[in-house]
Design a protein around this motif. Structure first.
Motif, PDB file in Angstrom:
ATOM      1  N   GLU A 123       0.602  -1.138  -0.130  1.00 61.76           N
ATOM      2  CA  GLU A 123       0.124   0.008  -0.040  1.00 61.76           C
ATOM      3  C   GLU A 123       0.737   1.157   0.118  1.00 61.76           C
ATOM      4  OE1 GLU A 123      -3.790   1.773   2.201  1.00 61.76           O
ATOM      5  OE2 GLU A 123      -2.786   0.203   3.369  1.00 61.76           O
ATOM      6  N   LYS A 124       2.105   1.324   1.045  1.00 63.08           N
ATOM      7  CA  LYS A 124       2.830   2.502   0.888  1.00 63.08           C
ATOM      8  C   LYS A 124       3.628   2.571  -0.266  1.00 63.08           C
ATOM      9  CE  LYS A 124       3.790   1.611   5.900  1.00 63.08           C
ATOM     10  NZ  LYS A 124       4.638   1.197   6.785  1.00 63.08           N
ATOM     11  N   GLY A 125       3.855   1.639  -1.050  1.00 64.09           N
ATOM     12  CA  GLY A 125       4.614   2.044  -2.320  1.00 64.09           C
ATOM     13  C   GLY A 125       3.766   1.697  -3.708  1.00 64.09           C
ATOM     14  N   PHE A 126       2.499   1.701  -3.619  1.00 62.08           N
ATOM     15  CA  PHE A 126       1.805   1.201  -4.646  1.00 62.08           C
ATOM     16  C   PHE A 126       2.095   2.303  -5.786  1.00 62.08           C
ATOM     17  CE2 PHE A 126      -2.037   1.981  -7.088  1.00 62.08           C
ATOM     18  CZ  PHE A 126      -2.521   0.699  -7.528  1.00 62.08           C
ATOM     19  N   ILE A 127       2.334   1.800  -7.128  1.00 63.25           N
ATOM     20  CA  ILE A 127       2.177   2.600  -8.517  1.00 63.25           C
ATOM     21  C   ILE A 127       1.123   2.016  -8.914  1.00 63.25           C
ATOM     22  CG2 ILE A 127       3.762   2.765 -10.316  1.00 63.25           C
ATOM     23  CD1 ILE A 127       6.044   1.469  -8.563  1.00 63.25           C
ATOM     24  N   ARG A 128       1.099   1.095  -9.648  1.00 67.69           N
ATOM     25  CA  ARG A 128      -0.306   0.741 -10.420  1.00 67.69           C
ATOM     26  C   ARG A 128      -0.728  -0.614 -10.164  1.00 67.69           C
ATOM     27  NH1 ARG A 128      -1.818   4.367 -13.399  1.00 67.69           N
ATOM     28  NH2 ARG A 128      -0.564   5.854 -14.535  1.00 67.69           N
ATOM     29  N   ALA A 129      -1.978  -1.048 -10.651  1.00 71.65           N
ATOM     30  CA  ALA A 129      -2.496  -2.194 -10.366  1.00 71.65           C
ATOM     31  C   ALA A 129      -2.546  -3.021 -11.792  1.00 71.65           C
ATOM     32  CB  ALA A 129      -3.704  -2.377  -9.614  1.00 71.65           C
ATOM     33  N   GLU A 130      -2.065  -3.924 -12.205  1.00 72.87           N
ATOM     34  CA  GLU A 130      -2.782  -4.821 -13.396  1.00 72.87           C
ATOM     35  C   GLU A 130      -4.110  -5.597 -13.284  1.00 72.87           C
ATOM     36  OE1 GLU A 130       0.065  -7.226 -15.526  1.00 72.87           O
ATOM     37  OE2 GLU A 130       1.709  -5.909 -15.223  1.00 72.87           O
ATOM     38  N   ILE A 131      -5.049  -5.094 -13.789  1.00 73.30           N
ATOM     39  CA  ILE A 131      -6.404  -5.827 -13.507  1.00 73.30           C
ATOM     40  C   ILE A 131      -6.815  -6.596 -14.677  1.00 73.30           C
ATOM     41  CG2 ILE A 131      -8.880  -5.251 -13.130  1.00 73.30           C
ATOM     42  CD1 ILE A 131      -6.974  -4.080 -10.752  1.00 73.30           C
ATOM     43  N   THR A 132      -7.289  -7.625 -14.108  1.00 67.91           N
ATOM     44  CA  THR A 132      -7.923  -8.434 -15.251  1.00 67.91           C
ATOM     45  C   THR A 132      -9.142  -9.033 -14.776  1.00 67.91           C
ATOM     46  OG1 THR A 132      -5.809  -9.416 -15.974  1.00 67.91           O
ATOM     47  CG2 THR A 132      -7.733 -10.762 -16.631  1.00 67.91           C
ATOM     48  N   PHE A 137     -10.956 -13.570 -17.866  1.00 70.32           N
ATOM     49  CA  PHE A 137     -10.220 -14.663 -17.564  1.00 70.32           C
ATOM     50  C   PHE A 137     -10.562 -16.090 -18.012  1.00 70.32           C
ATOM     51  CE2 PHE A 137      -8.317 -17.786 -14.719  1.00 70.32           C
ATOM     52  CZ  PHE A 137      -6.826 -17.791 -15.185  1.00 70.32           C
ATOM     53  N   LYS A 138     -11.782 -16.222 -17.429  1.00 68.24           N
ATOM     54  CA  LYS A 138     -12.626 -17.652 -17.453  1.00 68.24           C
ATOM     55  C   LYS A 138     -12.882 -17.792 -19.001  1.00 68.24           C
ATOM     56  CE  LYS A 138     -16.289 -20.041 -15.479  1.00 68.24           C
ATOM     57  NZ  LYS A 138     -17.580 -20.052 -14.772  1.00 68.24           N
ATOM     58  N   GLU A 139     -13.360 -17.013 -19.618  1.00 70.65           N
ATOM     59  CA  GLU A 139     -13.693 -16.881 -21.113  1.00 70.65           C
ATOM     60  C   GLU A 139     -12.404 -17.236 -22.000  1.00 70.65           C
ATOM     61  OE1 GLU A 139     -14.959 -13.598 -24.507  1.00 70.65           O
ATOM     62  OE2 GLU A 139     -16.207 -13.829 -22.785  1.00 70.65           O
ATOM     63  N   LEU A 140     -11.391 -16.523 -21.680  1.00 70.82           N
ATOM     64  CA  LEU A 140     -10.198 -16.666 -22.332  1.00 70.82           C
ATOM     65  C   LEU A 140      -9.085 -17.607 -22.113  1.00 70.82           C
ATOM     66  CD1 LEU A 140      -9.387 -12.864 -23.122  1.00 70.82           C
ATOM     67  CD2 LEU A 140     -10.497 -14.622 -24.786  1.00 70.82           C
ATOM     68  N   GLY A 141      -9.368 -18.122 -20.897  1.00 73.87           N
ATOM     69  CA  GLY A 141      -8.720 -19.530 -20.263  1.00 73.87           C
ATOM     70  C   GLY A 141      -7.173 -19.015 -19.647  1.00 73.87           C
ATOM     71  N   SER A 142      -6.668 -17.962 -19.942  1.00 72.72           N
ATOM     72  CA  SER A 142      -5.284 -17.942 -19.125  1.00 72.72           C
ATOM     73  C   SER A 142      -4.874 -16.195 -19.101  1.00 72.72           C
ATOM     74  CB  SER A 142      -4.207 -18.435 -20.336  1.00 72.72           C
ATOM     75  OG  SER A 142      -3.961 -17.788 -21.194  1.00 72.72           O
ATOM     76  N   TYR A 143      -4.114 -15.916 -18.089  1.00 70.27           N
ATOM     77  CA  TYR A 143      -3.751 -14.863 -18.154  1.00 70.27           C
ATOM     78  C   TYR A 143      -2.978 -14.121 -19.362  1.00 70.27           C
ATOM     79  CZ  TYR A 143      -1.712 -10.696 -15.533  1.00 70.27           C
ATOM     80  OH  TYR A 143      -1.244  -9.406 -15.046  1.00 70.27           O
ATOM     81  N   ASN A 144      -2.090 -14.867 -19.852  1.00 67.45           N
ATOM     82  CA  ASN A 144      -1.465 -14.407 -21.186  1.00 67.45           C
ATOM     83  C   ASN A 144      -2.256 -14.136 -22.308  1.00 67.45           C
ATOM     84  OD1 ASN A 144       1.255 -14.472 -20.061  1.00 67.45           O
ATOM     85  ND2 ASN A 144       1.675 -16.595 -20.545  1.00 67.45           N
ATOM     86  N   GLY A 150      -5.785  -7.729 -24.973  1.00 67.37           N
ATOM     87  CA  GLY A 150      -5.837  -6.339 -24.172  1.00 67.37           C
ATOM     88  C   GLY A 150      -6.928  -6.108 -23.251  1.00 67.37           C
ATOM     89  N   VAL A 151      -7.346  -7.217 -22.735  1.00 69.07           N
ATOM     90  CA  VAL A 151      -8.329  -7.435 -21.900  1.00 69.07           C
ATOM     91  C   VAL A 151      -7.574  -6.810 -20.279  1.00 69.07           C
ATOM     92  CG1 VAL A 151     -10.010  -8.632 -20.300  1.00 69.07           C
ATOM     93  CG2 VAL A 151      -9.698  -9.095 -22.788  1.00 69.07           C
ATOM     94  N   THR A 152      -6.346  -7.195 -20.081  1.00 69.17           N
ATOM     95  CA  THR A 152      -5.752  -6.615 -18.958  1.00 69.17           C
ATOM     96  C   THR A 152      -5.190  -5.247 -18.921  1.00 69.17           C
ATOM     97  OG1 THR A 152      -4.899  -8.862 -18.492  1.00 69.17           O
ATOM     98  CG2 THR A 152      -3.648  -7.141 -17.439  1.00 69.17           C
ATOM     99  N   ARG A 153      -5.692  -4.452 -17.967  1.00 67.47           N
ATOM    100  CA  ARG A 153      -5.150  -3.085 -18.124  1.00 67.47           C
ATOM    101  C   ARG A 153      -4.747  -2.612 -16.887  1.00 67.47           C
ATOM    102  NH1 ARG A 153     -10.205  -3.867 -16.428  1.00 67.47           N
ATOM    103  NH2 ARG A 153     -11.154  -2.812 -14.937  1.00 67.47           N
ATOM    104  N   LEU A 154      -4.013  -1.464 -16.831  1.00 63.47           N
ATOM    105  CA  LEU A 154      -3.306  -0.700 -15.922  1.00 63.47           C
ATOM    106  C   LEU A 154      -4.260   0.337 -15.133  1.00 63.47           C
ATOM    107  CD1 LEU A 154       0.236  -0.009 -17.298  1.00 63.47           C
ATOM    108  CD2 LEU A 154      -0.276  -1.845 -15.622  1.00 63.47           C
ATOM    109  N   GLU A 155      -4.164   0.161 -14.047  1.00 65.79           N
ATOM    110  CA  GLU A 155      -5.019   1.109 -13.211  1.00 65.79           C
ATOM    111  C   GLU A 155      -4.552   1.878 -12.222  1.00 65.79           C
ATOM    112  OE1 GLU A 155      -8.199   1.933 -13.816  1.00 65.79           O
ATOM    113  OE2 GLU A 155      -8.751   0.434 -15.129  1.00 65.79           O
ATOM    114  N   GLY A 156      -4.968   2.841 -11.693  1.00 65.97           N
ATOM    115  CA  GLY A 156      -4.047   3.746 -10.785  1.00 65.97           C
ATOM    116  C   GLY A 156      -4.727   3.725  -9.182  1.00 65.97           C
ATOM    117  N   LYS A 157      -4.308   4.798  -8.596  1.00 57.42           N
ATOM    118  CA  LYS A 157      -4.857   4.717  -7.143  1.00 57.42           C
ATOM    119  C   LYS A 157      -6.006   5.020  -6.817  1.00 57.42           C
ATOM    120  CE  LYS A 157      -0.235   6.556  -5.515  1.00 57.42           C
ATOM    121  NZ  LYS A 157       0.523   7.510  -4.714  1.00 57.42           N
ATOM    122  N   ASP A 158      -6.866   5.301  -7.963  1.00 53.87           N
ATOM    123  CA  ASP A 158      -8.636   5.693  -7.927  1.00 53.87           C
ATOM    124  C   ASP A 158      -9.207   4.593  -8.174  1.00 53.87           C
ATOM    125  OD1 ASP A 158      -8.016   7.993  -6.824  1.00 53.87           O
ATOM    126  OD2 ASP A 158      -7.882   9.120  -8.815  1.00 53.87           O
TER     127      ASP A 158
END
Length: 173
Positions: A123-132, A137-144, A150-158
């Motif tokens: 939490e203290k050093g939070f930069i970004r979160a990769e969100i899937t 994930f269930k539909e496509l079958g894997s994180y890769n 392009g389903v996985t996206r970067l999100e910020g502190k908000d």
């Protein structure tokens, strides 16, 4: 009021019924449901007999058994969902090479707060979160596959964490 006695806490009524009454209830459960609705409470019907039988089956057999009964979910799962709803909680998932883990946070938690559940340094050093999203994930079958599509996206502190999000936190200590 300052004592916070049990009577002031939210309530879920659980009714143990026969396997024949699990889907629609019976005259007694209708009375419980009537009482609960007047007191802003929820009722979960569970058949201990069916739960015992489900415990002895494999996951595929259990799904088939529930389907034959015309029920979507086990009583235990319905109870867990009711408790999460009552307490305004949700679950997000983290996955690494060594483990996959589910974490619980209050609804409305932002990404840094969710990271803090894992470790305060996150939490203290939070930069970004990769969100899937889990459904993708269930539909496509894997994180890769999610990353490639392009389903996985970067999100910020908000970013407000959603139920079932797969999250990879980026942080600096």
């Amino acid at each position: 009021k300052s004592l916070n006695l049990m009577s002031t806490k939210p309530v879920i009524y659980v009714a143990n019924v026969s396997e024949y009454d699990l889907k629609d209830g019976n005259e007694y459960t209708k009375q419980v449901q009537s009482y609960a609705s007047k007191h802003n409470a929820e009722v979960v019907l569970i058949s201990a007999k069916i739960e015992e039988e489900l415990a002895e089956l494999g996951s595929e057999e259990a799904k088939e058994y529930l389907s034959d009964l015309g029920i979507e979910d086990s009583g235990i799962n319905r109870m867990i969902k009711s408790v999460y709803k009552l307490l305004n909680l949700l679950t997000f998932i983290t996955a690494g090479e060594k483990e996959v883990r589910a974490w619980t946070v209050p609804q409305g938690a932002k990404a840094p707060q969710a990271a803090g559940v894992i470790h305060t340094d996150f939490e203290k050093g939070f930069i970004r979160a990769e969100i899937t999203p889990y459904k993708d994930f269930k539909e496509l079958g894997s994180y890769n596959a999610c990353k490639e599509k392009g389903v996985t996206r970067l999100e910020g502190k908000d970013y407000v964490v959603q139920d079932g999000d797969l999250v990879h936190f980026r942080f600096a200590v």
